[in-house]
Design a protein around this motif. Sequence first.
Motif, PDB file in Angstrom:
ATOM      1  N   GLN A  27    -103.555 -22.722  42.588  1.00 42.12           N
ATOM      2  CA  GLN A  27    -103.749 -22.522  43.536  1.00 42.12           C
ATOM      3  C   GLN A  27    -104.542 -21.660  44.148  1.00 42.12           C
ATOM      4  OE1 GLN A  27     -99.596 -21.392  45.061  1.00 42.12           O
ATOM      5  NE2 GLN A  27     -98.838 -23.669  43.968  1.00 42.12           N
ATOM      6  N   GLY A  28    -105.094 -21.109  43.456  1.00 39.89           N
ATOM      7  CA  GLY A  28    -106.095 -20.576  44.415  1.00 39.89           C
ATOM      8  C   GLY A  28    -107.491 -20.929  44.029  1.00 39.89           C
ATOM      9  N   ARG A  29    -107.974 -21.133  42.633  1.00 37.77           N
ATOM     10  CA  ARG A  29    -108.569 -21.850  42.509  1.00 37.77           C
ATOM     11  C   ARG A  29    -109.694 -22.749  42.920  1.00 37.77           C
ATOM     12  NH1 ARG A  29    -109.517 -25.764  36.812  1.00 37.77           N
ATOM     13  NH2 ARG A  29    -108.224 -26.192  37.826  1.00 37.77           N
ATOM     14  N   SER A  30    -111.260 -22.421  42.613  1.00 39.62           N
ATOM     15  CA  SER A  30    -111.670 -23.696  43.708  1.00 39.62           C
ATOM     16  C   SER A  30    -111.380 -24.773  43.116  1.00 39.62           C
ATOM     17  CB  SER A  30    -113.505 -23.202  43.744  1.00 39.62           C
ATOM     18  OG  SER A  30    -114.312 -24.094  44.123  1.00 39.62           O
ATOM     19  N   PRO A  31    -112.135 -26.096  43.857  1.00 42.55           N
ATOM     20  CA  PRO A  31    -112.059 -27.192  43.153  1.00 42.55           C
ATOM     21  C   PRO A  31    -113.559 -27.984  42.603  1.00 42.55           C
ATOM     22  CG  PRO A  31    -111.566 -27.397  45.420  1.00 42.55           C
ATOM     23  CD  PRO A  31    -111.393 -26.336  45.165  1.00 42.55           C
ATOM     24  N   LYS A  32    -114.229 -27.264  43.057  1.00 43.89           N
ATOM     25  CA  LYS A  32    -115.503 -27.878  42.397  1.00 43.89           C
ATOM     26  C   LYS A  32    -115.433 -26.866  41.170  1.00 43.89           C
ATOM     27  CE  LYS A  32    -116.629 -26.698  47.241  1.00 43.89           C
ATOM     28  NZ  LYS A  32    -117.654 -25.932  48.017  1.00 43.89           N
ATOM     29  N   ASN A  33    -116.858 -28.248  40.877  1.00 43.85           N
ATOM     30  CA  ASN A  33    -117.295 -27.409  39.358  1.00 43.85           C
ATOM     31  C   ASN A  33    -116.260 -27.783  37.989  1.00 43.85           C
ATOM     32  OD1 ASN A  33    -119.425 -27.771  37.792  1.00 43.85           O
ATOM     33  ND2 ASN A  33    -120.177 -25.201  37.486  1.00 43.85           N
ATOM     34  N   LEU A  34    -115.229 -28.695  38.285  1.00 43.43           N
ATOM     35  CA  LEU A  34    -114.425 -28.671  37.201  1.00 43.43           C
ATOM     36  C   LEU A  34    -115.020 -29.706  36.672  1.00 43.43           C
ATOM     37  CD1 LEU A  34    -111.035 -28.281  39.743  1.00 43.43           C
ATOM     38  CD2 LEU A  34    -111.976 -26.140  38.462  1.00 43.43           C
ATOM     39  N   GLN A  35    -115.788 -30.845  36.220  1.00 44.38           N
ATOM     40  CA  GLN A  35    -116.217 -31.710  35.625  1.00 44.38           C
ATOM     41  C   GLN A  35    -116.528 -30.923  34.151  1.00 44.38           C
ATOM     42  OE1 GLN A  35    -115.003 -34.931  35.552  1.00 44.38           O
ATOM     43  NE2 GLN A  35    -114.244 -34.279  37.429  1.00 44.38           N
ATOM     44  N   ARG A  36    -116.345 -31.293  32.933  1.00 41.08           N
ATOM     45  CA  ARG A  36    -116.509 -30.837  31.748  1.00 41.08           C
ATOM     46  C   ARG A  36    -116.731 -32.212  30.979  1.00 41.08           C
ATOM     47  NH1 ARG A  36    -111.959 -26.951  30.184  1.00 41.08           N
ATOM     48  NH2 ARG A  36    -110.952 -28.545  29.114  1.00 41.08           N
ATOM     49  N   SER A  37    -117.333 -31.766  30.004  1.00 42.19           N
ATOM     50  CA  SER A  37    -117.639 -32.885  28.268  1.00 42.19           C
ATOM     51  C   SER A  37    -116.911 -32.036  27.095  1.00 42.19           C
ATOM     52  CB  SER A  37    -118.308 -33.112  28.446  1.00 42.19           C
ATOM     53  OG  SER A  37    -119.707 -33.817  29.212  1.00 42.19           O
ATOM     54  N   LEU A  38    -116.001 -32.847  26.637  1.00 46.85           N
ATOM     55  CA  LEU A  38    -115.154 -32.085  25.005  1.00 46.85           C
ATOM     56  C   LEU A  38    -116.179 -32.841  23.996  1.00 46.85           C
ATOM     57  CD1 LEU A  38    -111.433 -32.915  25.949  1.00 46.85           C
ATOM     58  CD2 LEU A  38    -112.838 -30.966  26.872  1.00 46.85           C
ATOM     59  N   ARG A  39    -115.829 -31.681  22.960  1.00 46.28           N
ATOM     60  CA  ARG A  39    -116.560 -32.021  21.534  1.00 46.28           C
ATOM     61  C   ARG A  39    -115.285 -31.606  20.582  1.00 46.28           C
ATOM     62  NH1 ARG A  39    -122.099 -29.470  22.643  1.00 46.28           N
ATOM     63  NH2 ARG A  39    -121.465 -27.513  21.958  1.00 46.28           N
ATOM     64  N   HIS A  40    -115.485 -31.900  19.227  1.00 46.32           N
ATOM     65  CA  HIS A  40    -114.843 -31.076  18.893  1.00 46.32           C
ATOM     66  C   HIS A  40    -113.393 -30.240  18.864  1.00 46.32           C
ATOM     67  CE1 HIS A  40    -118.585 -30.656  17.336  1.00 46.32           C
ATOM     68  NE2 HIS A  40    -119.438 -30.046  17.378  1.00 46.32           N
ATOM     69  N   THR A  41    -112.743 -31.377  19.371  1.00 43.47           N
ATOM     70  CA  THR A  41    -111.457 -31.338  19.157  1.00 43.47           C
ATOM     71  C   THR A  41    -111.133 -31.386  18.840  1.00 43.47           C
ATOM     72  OG1 THR A  41    -111.602 -31.929  22.022  1.00 43.47           O
ATOM     73  CG2 THR A  41    -109.151 -32.755  21.409  1.00 43.47           C
ATOM     74  N   VAL A  42    -110.096 -30.454  18.247  1.00 40.62           N
ATOM     75  CA  VAL A  42    -109.046 -30.996  16.467  1.00 40.62           C
ATOM     76  C   VAL A  42    -107.536 -30.715  17.108  1.00 40.62           C
ATOM     77  CG1 VAL A  42    -108.220 -29.856  15.000  1.00 40.62           C
ATOM     78  CG2 VAL A  42    -110.737 -29.889  15.436  1.00 40.62           C
ATOM     79  N   ILE A  43    -106.281 -31.540  17.353  1.00 40.62           N
ATOM     80  CA  ILE A  43    -105.082 -31.594  17.190  1.00 40.62           C
ATOM     81  C   ILE A  43    -104.652 -31.046  16.439  1.00 40.62           C
ATOM     82  CG2 ILE A  43    -103.470 -32.136  18.747  1.00 40.62           C
ATOM     83  CD1 ILE A  43    -105.233 -33.532  20.857  1.00 40.62           C
ATOM     84  N   THR A  44    -103.085 -30.285  15.825  1.00 39.13           N
ATOM     85  CA  THR A  44    -102.941 -30.587  14.517  1.00 39.13           C
ATOM     86  C   THR A  44    -101.163 -30.369  15.360  1.00 39.13           C
ATOM     87  OG1 THR A  44    -104.279 -29.358  13.249  1.00 39.13           O
ATOM     88  CG2 THR A  44    -102.719 -29.340  12.626  1.00 39.13           C
TER      89      THR A  44
END
Length: 133
Positions: free
Chosen positions: A67-84
């Motif tokens: 709730q206190g975090r800035s909503p700016k600069n949240l965009q990002r690119s993911l890579r090497h995602t591993v779900i097990t």
Amino acid sequence: MESTAPFAINLPEVLAEVRQAFERYEVALTTNQVEVLDELFLDAPHTLRYGATENLVGFEAIRAFRQGRSPKNLQRSLRHTVITTYGRDYAVANTEFTRAGEPRTGRQSHTWLRLPQGWRIVAAHVSWMDGAL
């Protein structure tokens, strides 16, 4: 030493469920949908999120941070995602991420647990590595 029964790793239907929950989390994170982020973390005093600059223990601490975090600069690119997935009720998800203008590589891990209300994050960790991988 006590033996445990074998369990199935990455059952396709379970893996699809966790991937969907993970992707829902990512959209909520990058668009600052705090209510969805709150929903996806288990509302319990033992839920934790160790961030790049904070150690949050308990759902209420995580909620207050969001709730206190800035909503700016949240965009990002993911890579090497591993779900097990392990069996039908437990999973881990790990990914790397990059942000525009940020020379470091981020890492994120989640531990997911299936509950009657759906998949919930019970532990999360975010950290930065100097330099790109």
